[in-house]
Scaffold this active site. Structure first.
Site, PDB file in Angstrom:
ATOM      1  N   GLU A 144      25.453  23.570  -1.474  1.00 13.22           N
ATOM      2  CA  GLU A 144      25.672  22.118  -1.571  1.00 13.22           C
ATOM      3  C   GLU A 144      26.586  21.703  -2.733  1.00 13.22           C
ATOM      4  OE1 GLU A 144      21.903  20.134  -1.663  1.00 13.22           O
ATOM      5  OE2 GLU A 144      21.259  20.957   0.249  1.00 13.22           O
ATOM      6  N   ASN A 192      26.554  27.765   1.561  1.00 16.67           N
ATOM      7  CA  ASN A 192      25.601  27.012   2.380  1.00 16.67           C
ATOM      8  C   ASN A 192      25.757  25.513   2.114  1.00 16.67           C
ATOM      9  OD1 ASN A 192      23.257  27.205   4.174  1.00 16.67           O
ATOM     10  ND2 ASN A 192      22.039  26.454   2.454  1.00 16.67           N
ATOM     11  N   HIS A 228      19.574  20.064   9.020  1.00 21.18           N
ATOM     12  CA  HIS A 228      18.386  19.201   8.965  1.00 21.18           C
ATOM     13  C   HIS A 228      18.705  17.958   9.786  1.00 21.18           C
ATOM     14  CE1 HIS A 228      16.365  21.584   5.936  1.00 21.18           C
ATOM     15  NE2 HIS A 228      17.460  21.582   5.206  1.00 21.18           N
ATOM     16  N   GLU A 257      18.889  26.125   8.101  1.00 21.74           N
ATOM     17  CA  GLU A 257      17.723  25.317   7.711  1.00 21.74           C
ATOM     18  C   GLU A 257      17.330  24.330   8.808  1.00 21.74           C
ATOM     19  OE1 GLU A 257      18.110  23.726   3.736  1.00 21.74           O
ATOM     20  OE2 GLU A 257      19.179  25.498   3.013  1.00 21.74           O
ATOM     21  N   ASP A 259      15.728  21.943  11.238  1.00 20.73           N
ATOM     22  CA  ASP A 259      14.488  21.249  11.595  1.00 20.73           C
ATOM     23  C   ASP A 259      14.875  19.905  12.202  1.00 20.73           C
ATOM     24  OD1 ASP A 259      15.132  19.921   9.174  1.00 20.73           O
ATOM     25  OD2 ASP A 259      13.469  20.812   8.069  1.00 20.73           O
TER      26      ASP A 259
HETATM   27  C1  XIL Z   1      13.774  22.247  -0.432  1.00 19.43           C
HETATM   28  C2  XIL Z   1      12.410  22.893  -0.281  1.00 19.43           C
HETATM   29  O1  XIL Z   1      12.065  22.919   1.082  1.00 19.43           O
HETATM   30  C3  XIL Z   1      11.375  22.164  -1.077  1.00 19.43           C
HETATM   31  O2  XIL Z   1      10.167  22.912  -1.104  1.00 19.43           O
HETATM   32  C4  XIL Z   1      11.860  21.922  -2.506  1.00 19.43           C
HETATM   33  O3  XIL Z   1      10.960  21.109  -3.161  1.00 19.43           O
HETATM   34  C5  XIL Z   1      13.228  21.282  -2.531  1.00 19.43           C
HETATM   35  O4  XIL Z   1      14.122  22.073  -1.783  1.00 19.43           O
HETATM   36  N1  XIL Z   1      18.591  22.116   1.260  1.00 19.43           N
HETATM   37  C6  XIL Z   1      18.362  23.363   0.725  1.00 19.43           C
HETATM   38  C7  XIL Z   1      16.976  23.791   0.456  1.00 19.43           C
HETATM   39  O5  XIL Z   1      19.292  24.154   0.577  1.00 19.43           O
HETATM   40  O6  XIL Z   1      16.874  24.652  -0.648  1.00 19.43           O
HETATM   41  C8  XIL Z   1      16.043  22.602   0.257  1.00 19.43           C
HETATM   42  O7  XIL Z   1      14.723  23.102   0.159  1.00 19.43           O
HETATM   43  C9  XIL Z   1      16.186  21.633   1.408  1.00 19.43           C
HETATM   44  C10 XIL Z   1      17.584  21.104   1.478  1.00 19.43           C
END
Ligand code: XIL
Length: 350
Positions: A144, A192, A228, A257, A259
């Site tokens: 990010e 990522n 996400h 990631e 969801d």
């Molecule tokens: C999130 C985790 O799921 C949480 O447990 C934590 O508190 C914060 O981070 N993008 C990412 C992940 O790359 O590392 C993040 O994970 C969600 C968004």
């Protein structure tokens, strides 16, 4: 088709759909994974579902700076080690996440000069990648780094104060990749990113960096697309176009990631049960788009049971139920959709 042929087809199809996600993926050399948290491994249903369904895992938090290095002197590898041991014991691959993320750094980093930060980062990458050499097959080296407009975000690593390369744009990212490659030349190295799944200013910036790294032979294997989905709406044509242009560079894409959040009640159950069907359709389409591209080599969700999803925390409990298994580890329509898509597409192409 006569009755006998129809019966055979039905038996084959039903047998195939009774298999786990991992069974289907492994037959085709594909990776299906999930983010995991070591504190739940002692829960039998958690561990059993994880080992049965997935051939890859990624520590959700355990390999982040704030988890590994709560203060300047402490290195806490125990939770990450437990996940790596679980993966090895169950024949799963491990994706490492993440070596440089401006968003969630421990506070103690803030008081350092560029020279000290550079040393700290190089040392961190050497120690963490070195420790898991041969055990972590792929790393999210940087996470990010770009904002919505495609500009590099301010961070302790880039420019506040940075590791001394801020005037050179993505040079600090390149440096992290070079250090990671030196620590484990076999590991795949990914950038990522969030909200860069489709075609937009951020994904254009990621693409431009990826093309530049590829042209200059920076050790760089591919791009992780977080995926996400918070509003039951995925821009499928945009996602397909983006995966196409990235893989056309000869890079891999991992969906890292995934969801699909739903509006939920106070207990975390969907407010509108029909949303589960829409959710399943989105899972199906995203899996299908990935599988249509040979360079899209892994599909990972951000957790697997609705019991433990970050979405509740992230949306102040207004959304949730985002994953393929419900809070009781029962497969949801989203699971069936993933399973059917793996069966259909992997068997057709492998
Ligand atoms: C999130 C985790 O799921 C949480 O447990 C934590 O508190 C914060 O981070 N993008 C990412 C992940 O790359 O590392 C993040 O994970 C969600 C968004």
């Amino acid at each position: 088709m006569n009755c006998r042929q129809l019966l055979i087809l039905l038996v084959v199809t039903c047998t195939a759909s009774a298999q786990s996600l991992r069974h289907e993926a492994e037959r085709a050399g594909f990776l299906v994974g999930t983010a995991v948290n070591p504190k739940y491994l002692s829960e039998p249903a958690y561990a059993a579902t994880l080992a049965h369904e997935y051939n890859m895992l990624e520590p959700e938090d355990a390999m982040k700076w704030y988890a590994l290095r709560p203060d300047e002197k402490t290195m806490n590898f125990d939770p990450a080690d437990r996940l790596v041991e679980f993966a090895i014991a169950h024949g799963m691959k491990v994706r490492g996440h993440t070596l440089l993320w401006g968003g969630h750094d421990p506070r103690w980093l803030a008081s350092h000069t560029p020279g000290q930060l550079s040393q700290l980062l190089q040392d961190h990458i050497q120690r963490v990648v070195g420790r898991y050499k041969g055990k972590v097959f792929a790393w999210d080296v940087v996470n990010e780094a770009f904002d919505q407009n495609g500009k590099l975000k301010d961070s302790v690593w880039y420019n506040q104060p940075g590791i001394g390369l801020a005037s050179q744009g993505t040079a600090y990212i390149e440096q992290a990749f070079r250090w990671a490659h030196a620590a484990d030349p076999q590991a795949l190295l990914f950038y990522n990113e969030a909200e860069a799944e489709g075609m937009n200013a951020k994904s254009d910036a990621v693409y431009a960096m990826a093309r530049d790294f590829k042209q200059r032979a920076v050790p760089f294997s591919g791009v992780g697309l977080q995926m996400h989905i918070l509003d039951l709406n995925a821009d499928l044509p945009g996602i397909a176009a983006n995966i196409s242009r990235l893989t056309a560079l000869g890079l891999q894409v991992h969906v890292t990631e995934l969801d699909v959040a739903l509006p939920v009640d106070a207990a975390g159950n969907p407010l509108h049960p029909e949303d589960l069907t829409t959710q399943a359709e989105i899972y199906r389409q995203i899996a299908a788009v990935c599988l249509q591209h040979p360079g899209c080599t892994a599909l990972q969700t951000w957790g697997f049971t609705d019991k433990y999803s970050w979405i509740g925390w992230f949306t102040h409990k207004t959304k949730g139920a985002a994953l393929p298994f419900d809070q009781q580890y029962k497969p949801k329509p989203a699971y069936e959709a993933l399973q059917q898509t793996l069966v259909r597409q992997l068997r057709a192409t492998h």
